[in-house]
Scaffold this motif. Structure first.
Motif, PDB file in Angstrom:
ATOM      1  N   SER A  60      22.541  93.103 104.699  1.00  0.00           N
ATOM      2  CA  SER A  60      23.370  94.090 105.388  1.00  0.00           C
ATOM      3  C   SER A  60      22.660  94.666 106.602  1.00  0.00           C
ATOM      4  O   SER A  60      21.437  94.607 106.709  1.00  0.00           O
ATOM      5  CB  SER A  60      23.719  95.233 104.436  1.00  0.00           C
ATOM      6  OG  SER A  60      22.590  96.035 104.227  1.00  0.00           O
ATOM      7  N   ARG A  61      23.425  95.262 107.488  1.00  0.00           N
ATOM      8  CA  ARG A  61      22.866  95.932 108.660  1.00  0.00           C
ATOM      9  C   ARG A  61      21.950  97.061 108.204  1.00  0.00           C
ATOM     10  O   ARG A  61      20.962  97.356 108.840  1.00  0.00           O
ATOM     11  CB  ARG A  61      24.001  96.466 109.512  1.00  0.00           C
ATOM     12  CG  ARG A  61      23.552  97.169 110.741  1.00  0.00           C
ATOM     13  CD  ARG A  61      24.680  97.684 111.568  1.00  0.00           C
ATOM     14  NE  ARG A  61      25.946  97.557 110.915  1.00  0.00           N
ATOM     15  CZ  ARG A  61      27.102  97.742 111.476  1.00  0.00           C
ATOM     16  NH1 ARG A  61      27.159  98.095 112.723  1.00  0.00           N
ATOM     17  NH2 ARG A  61      28.221  97.610 110.820  1.00  0.00           N
ATOM     18  N   ASP A  62      22.271  97.696 107.068  1.00  0.00           N
ATOM     19  CA  ASP A  62      21.436  98.779 106.571  1.00  0.00           C
ATOM     20  C   ASP A  62      20.051  98.295 106.189  1.00  0.00           C
ATOM     21  O   ASP A  62      19.070  98.986 106.362  1.00  0.00           O
ATOM     22  CB  ASP A  62      22.080  99.433 105.351  1.00  0.00           C
ATOM     23  CG  ASP A  62      23.400 100.066 105.683  1.00  0.00           C
ATOM     24  OD1 ASP A  62      23.599 100.459 106.852  1.00  0.00           O
ATOM     25  OD2 ASP A  62      24.248 100.157 104.791  1.00  0.00           O
TER      26      ASP A  62
ATOM     27  N   ASP B  67      27.645  93.741  99.551  1.00  0.00           N
ATOM     28  CA  ASP B  67      28.170  94.667  98.542  1.00  0.00           C
ATOM     29  C   ASP B  67      28.530  93.921  97.260  1.00  0.00           C
ATOM     30  O   ASP B  67      28.265  94.398  96.154  1.00  0.00           O
ATOM     31  CB  ASP B  67      29.395  95.412  99.062  1.00  0.00           C
ATOM     32  CG  ASP B  67      29.057  96.425 100.137  1.00  0.00           C
ATOM     33  OD1 ASP B  67      27.856  96.732 100.319  1.00  0.00           O
ATOM     34  OD2 ASP B  67      29.992  96.898 100.817  1.00  0.00           O
TER      35      ASP B  67
ATOM     36  N   ARG C  17      29.995  90.098 106.336  1.00  0.00           N
ATOM     37  CA  ARG C  17      28.617  90.036 105.841  1.00  0.00           C
ATOM     38  C   ARG C  17      28.314  91.231 104.952  1.00  0.00           C
ATOM     39  O   ARG C  17      27.726  91.085 103.873  1.00  0.00           O
ATOM     40  CB  ARG C  17      27.635  89.979 107.012  1.00  0.00           C
ATOM     41  CG  ARG C  17      27.600  88.641 107.718  1.00  0.00           C
ATOM     42  CD  ARG C  17      26.478  88.555 108.736  1.00  0.00           C
ATOM     43  NE  ARG C  17      26.551  89.561 109.784  1.00  0.00           N
ATOM     44  CZ  ARG C  17      27.307  89.465 110.874  1.00  0.00           C
ATOM     45  NH1 ARG C  17      28.049  88.406 111.071  1.00  0.00           N
ATOM     46  NH2 ARG C  17      27.308  90.424 111.774  1.00  0.00           N
ATOM     47  N   ASN C  18      28.712  92.409 105.390  1.00  0.00           N
ATOM     48  CA  ASN C  18      28.465  93.611 104.592  1.00  0.00           C
ATOM     49  C   ASN C  18      29.199  93.554 103.259  1.00  0.00           C
ATOM     50  O   ASN C  18      28.674  93.987 102.236  1.00  0.00           O
ATOM     51  CB  ASN C  18      28.865  94.860 105.370  1.00  0.00           C
ATOM     52  CG  ASN C  18      27.936  95.130 106.534  1.00  0.00           C
ATOM     53  OD1 ASN C  18      26.823  94.615 106.605  1.00  0.00           O
ATOM     54  ND2 ASN C  18      28.400  95.925 107.476  1.00  0.00           N
TER      55      ASN C  18
ATOM     56  N   GLN D  10      30.806  91.013 110.877  1.00  0.00           N
ATOM     57  CA  GLN D  10      29.878  92.016 110.368  1.00  0.00           C
ATOM     58  C   GLN D  10      30.449  92.671 109.106  1.00  0.00           C
ATOM     59  O   GLN D  10      29.734  92.861 108.122  1.00  0.00           O
ATOM     60  CB  GLN D  10      29.585  93.087 111.422  1.00  0.00           C
ATOM     61  CG  GLN D  10      28.547  94.103 110.977  1.00  0.00           C
ATOM     62  CD  GLN D  10      27.190  93.472 110.734  1.00  0.00           C
ATOM     63  OE1 GLN D  10      26.694  92.734 111.564  1.00  0.00           O
ATOM     64  NE2 GLN D  10      26.590  93.756 109.598  1.00  0.00           N
TER      65      GLN D  10
END
Length: 180
Positions: A92-94, A68, A63-64, A60
């Motif tokens: 992203s999770r966001d 970025d 991936r983030n 995770q």
């Protein structure tokens, strides 16, 4: 703490590097991203509550970090239906707040193939051997898992599915109120 980081580095470095290389254009960019990933792992390791999930947590972070990287280089990332093949790898999770929870809600046999193939970047043939099932069975599980994930995105996040079976639309999540 340094021993824990070193243990993670030794256990995941090669796979994370391969995972990153599939998503960025150059070896140098991949090395930079990998370095940032392990800095974040080292700094945040004391805050990890469940050490049994360290691998998923590391992916995770990776991936983030890739997201970025693309944001910093002003390269856009699109939602496509390779989306469910690449969604966790490129977004992203966001941006897709429910993706990780949707993965965890899948029945174990479907979750495992998605984690191994889409989150860790392993080949289907390798996954079939790891799980002790046929390649056809593995492909069937991947297909079924993607269908379940699509259903979850439609039900929760207000996406639609077009005539080709691809996710379309803007996210409007009922779980957390996220809107894109």
């Amino acid at each position: 703490m340094q021993k824990d980081t070193l243990h993670i580095w030794n256990g995941l470095r090669e796979n994370l590097h391969r995972f990153i290389l599939k998503r960025v254009k150059s070896q140098a960019e991949a090395e930079d991203i990998l370095q940032e990933v392990f800095i974040k792992i080292h700094l945040n390791l004391p805050h990890l509550k469940n050490h049994s999930s360290v691998q998923a947590w590391a992916y995770q972070i990776t991936r983030n970090q890739i997201v970025d990287f693309y944001k910093q280089t002003r390269q856009s990332v699109e939602l496509q239906d390779t989306t469910l093949e690449r969604l966790s790898e490129t977004e992203s999770r966001d941006m897709y707040c429910c993706f990780e929870s949707f993965i965890h809600e899948l029945p174990q046999k479907y979750r495992k193939v998605i984690e191994l193939i889409n989150l860790e970047g392993r080949k289907q043939q390798e996954v079939a051997k790891l799980l002790g099932v046929s390649l056809a069975n593995t492909k069937s599980r991947v297909h079924r898992a993607k269908e379940m994930l699509k259903e979850k995105f439609v039900a929760c996040c207000q996406f639609t599915i077009d005539a080709q079976g691809k996710l379309k639309g803007e996210q409007n999540c009922q779980r957390c109120g996220f809107e894109s």
